[in-house]
Design a protein around this motif. Structure first.
Motif, PDB file in Angstrom:
ATOM      1  N   GLU A  59       0.827  -1.200   0.000  1.00  0.00           N
ATOM      2  CA  GLU A  59       0.000   0.000   0.000  1.00  0.00           C
ATOM      3  C   GLU A  59       0.869   1.260   0.000  1.00  0.00           C
ATOM      4  O   GLU A  59       0.592   2.223  -0.724  1.00  0.00           O
ATOM      5  N   VAL A  60       1.929   1.257   0.804  1.00  0.00           N
ATOM      6  CA  VAL A  60       2.840   2.406   0.816  1.00  0.00           C
ATOM      7  C   VAL A  60       3.509   2.563  -0.549  1.00  0.00           C
ATOM      8  O   VAL A  60       3.696   3.689  -1.040  1.00  0.00           O
ATOM      9  N   ASP A  61       3.839   1.443  -1.199  1.00  0.00           N
ATOM     10  CA  ASP A  61       4.437   1.515  -2.531  1.00  0.00           C
ATOM     11  C   ASP A  61       3.469   2.142  -3.529  1.00  0.00           C
ATOM     12  O   ASP A  61       3.898   2.857  -4.455  1.00  0.00           O
ATOM     13  N   ARG A  64       3.774   5.715  -3.069  1.00  0.00           N
ATOM     14  CA  ARG A  64       5.031   6.179  -3.656  1.00  0.00           C
ATOM     15  C   ARG A  64       4.878   6.396  -5.163  1.00  0.00           C
ATOM     16  O   ARG A  64       5.393   7.370  -5.732  1.00  0.00           O
ATOM     17  N   SER A  65       4.200   5.471  -5.812  1.00  0.00           N
ATOM     18  CA  SER A  65       4.028   5.597  -7.261  1.00  0.00           C
ATOM     19  C   SER A  65       3.209   6.835  -7.610  1.00  0.00           C
ATOM     20  O   SER A  65       3.479   7.505  -8.613  1.00  0.00           O
ATOM     21  N   LEU A  66       2.220   7.163  -6.776  1.00  0.00           N
ATOM     22  CA  LEU A  66       1.409   8.359  -7.013  1.00  0.00           C
ATOM     23  C   LEU A  66       2.209   9.632  -6.759  1.00  0.00           C
ATOM     24  O   LEU A  66       2.016  10.643  -7.435  1.00  0.00           O
ATOM     25  N   VAL A  67       3.101   9.584  -5.780  1.00  0.00           N
ATOM     26  CA  VAL A  67       3.974  10.732  -5.531  1.00  0.00           C
ATOM     27  C   VAL A  67       4.887  10.958  -6.728  1.00  0.00           C
ATOM     28  O   VAL A  67       5.124  12.107  -7.147  1.00  0.00           O
ATOM     29  N   SER A  68       5.386   9.887  -7.325  1.00  0.00           N
ATOM     30  CA  SER A  68       6.245  10.013  -8.509  1.00  0.00           C
ATOM     31  C   SER A  68       5.488  10.671  -9.658  1.00  0.00           C
ATOM     32  O   SER A  68       6.044  11.513 -10.384  1.00  0.00           O
ATOM     33  N   VAL A  69       4.228  10.292  -9.817  1.00  0.00           N
ATOM     34  CA  VAL A  69       3.408  10.903 -10.867  1.00  0.00           C
ATOM     35  C   VAL A  69       3.234  12.395 -10.585  1.00  0.00           C
ATOM     36  O   VAL A  69       3.367  13.235 -11.491  1.00  0.00           O
ATOM     37  N   TYR A  70       2.944  12.725  -9.339  1.00  0.00           N
ATOM     38  CA  TYR A  70       2.778  14.138  -8.974  1.00  0.00           C
ATOM     39  C   TYR A  70       4.047  14.928  -9.282  1.00  0.00           C
ATOM     40  O   TYR A  70       3.996  16.018  -9.876  1.00  0.00           O
ATOM     41  N   ASN A  71       5.175  14.393  -8.884  1.00  0.00           N
ATOM     42  CA  ASN A  71       6.444  15.096  -9.096  1.00  0.00           C
ATOM     43  C   ASN A  71       6.743  15.299 -10.581  1.00  0.00           C
ATOM     44  O   ASN A  71       7.416  16.264 -10.962  1.00  0.00           O
ATOM     45  N   SER A  72       6.245  14.407 -11.418  1.00  0.00           N
ATOM     46  CA  SER A  72       6.478  14.543 -12.859  1.00  0.00           C
ATOM     47  C   SER A  72       5.530  15.542 -13.501  1.00  0.00           C
ATOM     48  O   SER A  72       5.815  16.043 -14.605  1.00  0.00           O
ATOM     49  N   LEU A  73       4.427  15.844 -12.827  1.00  0.00           N
ATOM     50  CA  LEU A  73       3.418  16.718 -13.413  1.00  0.00           C
ATOM     51  C   LEU A  73       3.469  18.147 -12.881  1.00  0.00           C
ATOM     52  O   LEU A  73       3.035  19.073 -13.561  1.00  0.00           O
ATOM     53  N   TYR A  74       3.949  18.331 -11.666  1.00  0.00           N
ATOM     54  CA  TYR A  74       3.906  19.645 -11.025  1.00  0.00           C
ATOM     55  C   TYR A  74       5.319  20.169 -10.793  1.00  0.00           C
ATOM     56  O   TYR A  74       6.217  19.428 -10.384  1.00  0.00           O
ATOM     57  N   ASP A  75       5.487  21.457 -11.058  1.00  0.00           N
ATOM     58  CA  ASP A  75       6.795  22.084 -10.883  1.00  0.00           C
ATOM     59  C   ASP A  75       6.907  22.881  -9.590  1.00  0.00           C
ATOM     60  O   ASP A  75       8.012  23.293  -9.222  1.00  0.00           O
ATOM     61  N   ASP A  76       5.769  23.121  -8.893  1.00  0.00           N
ATOM     62  CA  ASP A  76       5.780  24.020  -7.742  1.00  0.00           C
ATOM     63  C   ASP A  76       6.457  23.415  -6.521  1.00  0.00           C
ATOM     64  O   ASP A  76       6.866  24.129  -5.615  1.00  0.00           O
ATOM     65  N   ALA A  77       6.542  22.089  -6.473  1.00  0.00           N
ATOM     66  CA  ALA A  77       7.148  21.452  -5.300  1.00  0.00           C
ATOM     67  C   ALA A  77       7.566  20.033  -5.649  1.00  0.00           C
ATOM     68  O   ALA A  77       7.100  19.444  -6.623  1.00  0.00           O
ATOM     69  N   VAL A  82       7.893   9.792   3.373  1.00  0.00           N
ATOM     70  CA  VAL A  82       8.415   9.210   4.607  1.00  0.00           C
ATOM     71  C   VAL A  82       7.421   8.139   5.018  1.00  0.00           C
ATOM     72  O   VAL A  82       6.232   8.423   5.186  1.00  0.00           O
ATOM     73  N   SER A  83       7.859   6.904   5.161  1.00  0.00           N
ATOM     74  CA  SER A  83       6.924   5.803   5.399  1.00  0.00           C
ATOM     75  C   SER A  83       7.113   5.182   6.767  1.00  0.00           C
ATOM     76  O   SER A  83       8.215   5.180   7.332  1.00  0.00           O
ATOM     77  N   TYR A  84       6.003   4.629   7.262  1.00  0.00           N
ATOM     78  CA  TYR A  84       5.974   3.947   8.562  1.00  0.00           C
ATOM     79  C   TYR A  84       5.166   2.669   8.403  1.00  0.00           C
ATOM     80  O   TYR A  84       4.242   2.598   7.595  1.00  0.00           O
ATOM     81  N   SER A  85       5.510   1.676   9.197  1.00  0.00           N
ATOM     82  CA  SER A  85       4.838   0.380   9.064  1.00  0.00           C
ATOM     83  C   SER A  85       3.424   0.391   9.622  1.00  0.00           C
ATOM     84  O   SER A  85       2.602  -0.438   9.241  1.00  0.00           O
ATOM     85  N   SER A  86       3.144   1.327  10.530  1.00  0.00           N
ATOM     86  CA  SER A  86       1.830   1.348  11.161  1.00  0.00           C
ATOM     87  C   SER A  86       1.475   2.753  11.603  1.00  0.00           C
ATOM     88  O   SER A  86       2.347   3.628  11.715  1.00  0.00           O
ATOM     89  N   ARG A  87       0.205   2.940  11.866  1.00  0.00           N
ATOM     90  CA  ARG A  87      -0.266   4.211  12.416  1.00  0.00           C
ATOM     91  C   ARG A  87       0.381   4.486  13.765  1.00  0.00           C
ATOM     92  O   ARG A  87       0.751   5.620  14.081  1.00  0.00           O
ATOM     93  N   GLN A  88       0.549   3.452  14.575  1.00  0.00           N
ATOM     94  CA  GLN A  88       1.139   3.630  15.901  1.00  0.00           C
ATOM     95  C   GLN A  88       2.579   4.121  15.807  1.00  0.00           C
ATOM     96  O   GLN A  88       3.005   4.991  16.577  1.00  0.00           O
ATOM     97  N   GLU A  89       3.345   3.566  14.850  1.00  0.00           N
ATOM     98  CA  GLU A  89       4.729   4.005  14.681  1.00  0.00           C
ATOM     99  C   GLU A  89       4.784   5.465  14.240  1.00  0.00           C
ATOM    100  O   GLU A  89       5.594   6.253  14.744  1.00  0.00           O
ATOM    101  N   VAL A 353      -7.018   7.041  -6.266  1.00  0.00           N
ATOM    102  CA  VAL A 353      -7.655   6.172  -5.271  1.00  0.00           C
ATOM    103  C   VAL A 353      -7.757   4.747  -5.799  1.00  0.00           C
ATOM    104  O   VAL A 353      -7.576   3.770  -5.058  1.00  0.00           O
ATOM    105  N   ARG A 354      -8.059   4.614  -7.089  1.00  0.00           N
ATOM    106  CA  ARG A 354      -8.127   3.270  -7.686  1.00  0.00           C
ATOM    107  C   ARG A 354      -6.778   2.555  -7.557  1.00  0.00           C
ATOM    108  O   ARG A 354      -6.734   1.350  -7.303  1.00  0.00           O
ATOM    109  N   ARG A 355      -5.705   3.302  -7.747  1.00  0.00           N
ATOM    110  CA  ARG A 355      -4.378   2.690  -7.658  1.00  0.00           C
ATOM    111  C   ARG A 355      -4.132   2.122  -6.265  1.00  0.00           C
ATOM    112  O   ARG A 355      -3.624   0.997  -6.120  1.00  0.00           O
TER     113      ARG A 355
END
Length: 461
Positions: A59-61, A64-77, A82-89, A353-355
């Motif tokens: 799920e985290v991966d 990550r793939s969606l973040v890569s798409v965002y970075n390829s489409l947007y220049d503003d940022a 940063v990933s964690y194994s659980s909500r508690q962590e 969301v589908r991804r």
């Protein structure tokens, strides 16, 4: 009992207030024009934003793939994950460090902690400015869960109701009917407590060393049964001061369900639980039924030969369950609100969301995706994946607590006795003890005041 919200009592009313408040704010600024943001000039640091995600690696991966798409489409940022194994962590790290990511996933259970520390930036206006229309596209319960003060605090992402997982080889409804036992009219739909009890008896076979059911001895594990039997868990839906196990309605609920839930013939024994967890017994085909969330599905799919399905939690007096809710939040301290909001819109799109839903862990709050094949995944277990979306409307949202883990820990021994002790000699006394113990977490000041006013003895003349 509903979630803490200080506005209308229905989902439609809440949605209208959230949208109206944001629209009025925009109109007052410039007759419908998008108000200018008072942000400092961009720097290189402002262009690098963090996105915190937690959950299983697949799920985290996906995130990550969606973040890569965002970075390829947007220049503003540039977004960094940063990933964690659980909500508690994740929450433990944020509580300890005090550092809040620019955008982050959050559980509905942590909303009060986040609100109290004023780390959230409401997202409704940001989303409306970018054309995101909530309308009928999002579960009302998810909007309720992440709203307060007539503002949407975080973007709803997931809403997973607790349902009943069952082994279809041990719980054979057709075979039960042939034996004259009560069973659901159609698999995947609702059923009552009598039918659940009959299924537990049917699946408990000493010759094959199988047990019919297991319910976790926790507040979360007991909540659906108490709510369904018309009991209550807390004395207030907004500012609870104690649990209400000893109240008449909850005692009556426990008297109805406990004879089945704690029956040693039907459920796992403490000795069995010391050897393996309930999920492991289920995976071995030795446990017929256990409540759980959608996040359990991928793990069970990987078990060779395991045949399983899901059905709504049994109805005692009414349909009721609890849920795991997740949202995507924006930090109040981010120096690039525009980029954070653009990222939020990107992640909220149906394509994104589908991804994430395709990995099998998420019940999307986006109803367009929740009713699509990307989530239902026909041809893959469970056969009745729509049970998760159908059960959303039965979720009871408890009050938001700042110290839920501490509360669970405080009453853990008593709840284990309630469900696992060989003999339950005095239910009312145990229920009273649970309620009193809960006050040390929910109402420590009131409890201390009562104890100081109560005489501990008398002085000698």
């Amino acid at each position: 009992m509903r979630a803490r919200h200080r506005f209308g009592s229905t989902g439609a009313g809440v949605l209208a207030l959230v949208l109206a408040a944001s629209l009025v704010a925009g109109c007052e600024a410039d007759e419908g024009a998008v108000p200018p943001r008072d942000e400092p000039p961009r720097t290189a640091v402002d262009r690098t934003l963090t996105f915190a995600a937690f959950g299983p690696a697949p799920e985290v991966d996906a995130y990550r793939s969606l973040v890569s798409v965002y970075n390829s489409l947007y220049d503003d940022a540039e977004m960094e994950v940063v990933s964690y194994s659980s909500r508690q962590e994740f929450m433990g790290t944020m509580r300890e460090s005090g550092e809040v990511p620019d955008v982050f996933l959050a559980s509905g259970r942590d909303l009060k902690w986040l609100e109290d520390r004023q780390v959230l930036q409401p997202v409704d206006q940001l989303l409306l400015e970018r054309g995101v229309d909530f309308g009928d596209l999002y579960s009302r319960d998810s909007v309720l869960a992440f709203s307060s003060e007539s503002r949407l605090q975080c973007m709803p992402v997931g809403i997973s109701p607790m349902v009943m997982f069952y082994n279809t080889e041990l719980v054979d409804f057709d075979a039960m009917v042939r034996r004259g036992l009560s069973a659901p009219a159609e698999e995947g739909l609702s059923w009552n407590f009598a039918q659940f009890s009959a299924a537990a008896e049917f699946a408990s076979r000493p010759g094959r060393n199988t047990k019919g059911l297991y319910v976790d001895p926790s507040l979360e594990g007991l909540a659906p049964w108490i709510y369904s039997a018309d009991g209550q868990l807390f004395d207030s839906s907004t500012e609870p001061t104690r649990l209400t196990f000893s109240d008449d309605s909850t005692l009556a609920a426990l008297e109805t369900v406990l004879p089945v839930l704690r029956d040693p013939r039907l459920t796992l024994t403490p000795a069995q639980l010391e050897r393996r967890s309930a999920v492991e017994w289920f995976e071995r085909g030795k446990l017929a039924m256990m409540p759980g969330y959608r996040s359990l599905v991928p793990r069970l799919r990987d078990v060779p030969g395991l045949q399983f399905d899901v059905i709504q939690m049994p109805s005692v007096e009414r349909n009721a369950t609890v849920g795991e809710l997740t949202g995507m939040c924006v930090s109040a301290e981010t120096r690039n609100t525009a980029a954070a909001a653009d990222f939020l819109v990107h992640m909220a799109s149906a394509v994104s969301v589908r991804r994430v839903a395709s990995e099998g862990y998420l019940v999307p709050a986006n109803l367009e995706v929740a009713y699509s094949s990307d989530f239902i995944q026909p041809g893959r277990a469970p056969d009745h994946g729509q049970v998760f979306t159908n059960a959303i409307r039965t979720i009871v949202l408890p009050p938001l607590l700042d110290d839920e883990p501490e509360l669970e820990l405080t009453v853990a021994d008593e709840l284990e006795e309630l469900l696992l002790a060989p003999v339950l000699t005095d239910l009312e006394a145990l229920a009273t003890e649970i309620d009193e113990e809960s006050r040390t977490i929910l109402d420590p000041e009131g409890l201390a005041e009562e104890q100081s006013e109560s005489p501990t003895g008398t002085e000698s003349p």
